[in-house]
Design an enzyme around this catalytic site. Sequence first.
Site, PDB file in Angstrom:
ATOM      1  NE  ARG A   1      -3.937  -9.376 -11.025  1.00  0.00           N
ATOM      2  CZ  ARG A   1      -5.494  -8.995 -11.037  1.00  0.00           C
ATOM      3  NH1 ARG A   1      -5.592  -8.269  -9.088  1.00  0.00           N
ATOM      4  NH2 ARG A   1      -6.338  -8.711 -11.381  1.00  0.00           N
TER       5      ARG A   1
ATOM      6  CD  GLU B   1      -4.214  -8.718  -6.321  1.00  0.00           C
ATOM      7  OE1 GLU B   1      -5.678  -9.524  -5.821  1.00  0.00           O
ATOM      8  OE2 GLU B   1      -4.061  -8.383  -7.200  1.00  0.00           O
TER       9      GLU B   1
END
Length: 215
Positions: free
Chosen positions: A89, A36
């Site tokens: 994610r 991320e």
Amino acid sequence: MSCCFTSIWLEGNIASGKTTCLEYFSKTSDIEVLTEPVSKWRNVQGCNPLGLMYQDPSRWGLTLQTYVQLTMLDRHVLPMSAPIRMMERSIYSAKYIFVENLYKSGKMPEVDFAVLSEWFEWIIKNIAIPVDLIVYLQTSPQTCYERLKQRCREEEKVIPLEYLESIHNLYEDWLIHHKSFEVPAPVLVIPADHDLKKMLHQYEENREKILMAHC
Ligand SMILES: Nc1ncnc2c1ncn2[C@@H]1O[C@H](COP(=O)(O)OP(=O)(O)O)[C@@H](O)[C@H]1O
Ligand SMILES: O=c1ccn([C@H]2C[C@H](O)[C@@H](COP(=O)(O)O)O2)c(=O)[nH]1
């Protein structure tokens, strides 16, 4: 996804062990790992939208989540440099978990939620965001709370256990109970409350399932 490439999203609560898991798989040839872009969320042209959001979510939630949406989209559309991509994610969890949490907890005004939602709907309708498998690191909120304190990221010092419980419930409703939003790929659940040694063992046990995701 095309027959030559596999795209995997690694999902889980804050401090559930996603980065640690990605570090482990990054040692495998043929796997590209995308973490991320948290460093960007902590520093965009000298400003810290992540820190601002935790200090005053009603004022800065839209700012952070607009930037998260942009930077996650940027990750999704990067050309693949290896046959398998594992990504931390997704633009989906940014919307279905974090934006949803801000809105449902009364910390995001309706107009901010509406604008973000229209942006999100436009993106997923007009831009291909391939995914073959979602790996969900399933933890208890208490485990995450302990790991979060141990990691000691400055911005996150204000996070109470209740925040992690809300994020946990949203993840469970989405990926386990299928009660909230569309799930765009099959889900592999890995129980992740265990110590590091047992987690590495579990990653090995699941290696084939993960790497053969598109077959
Ligand atoms: N299985 C584990 N047992 C104990 N501590 C862990 C385990 N996995 C990760 N940690 C530690 O917990 C913290 C959060 O892990 P991290 O991988 O950064 O989580 P995430 O990327 O999901 O936020 C880090 O300090 C990491 O070293
Ligand atoms: O859409 C999002 C995604 C993440 N965050 C926050 C949650 C954490 O404080 C950091 C990074 O998460 P990790 O689980 O440690 O990788 O970013 C958010 O607010 N909105």
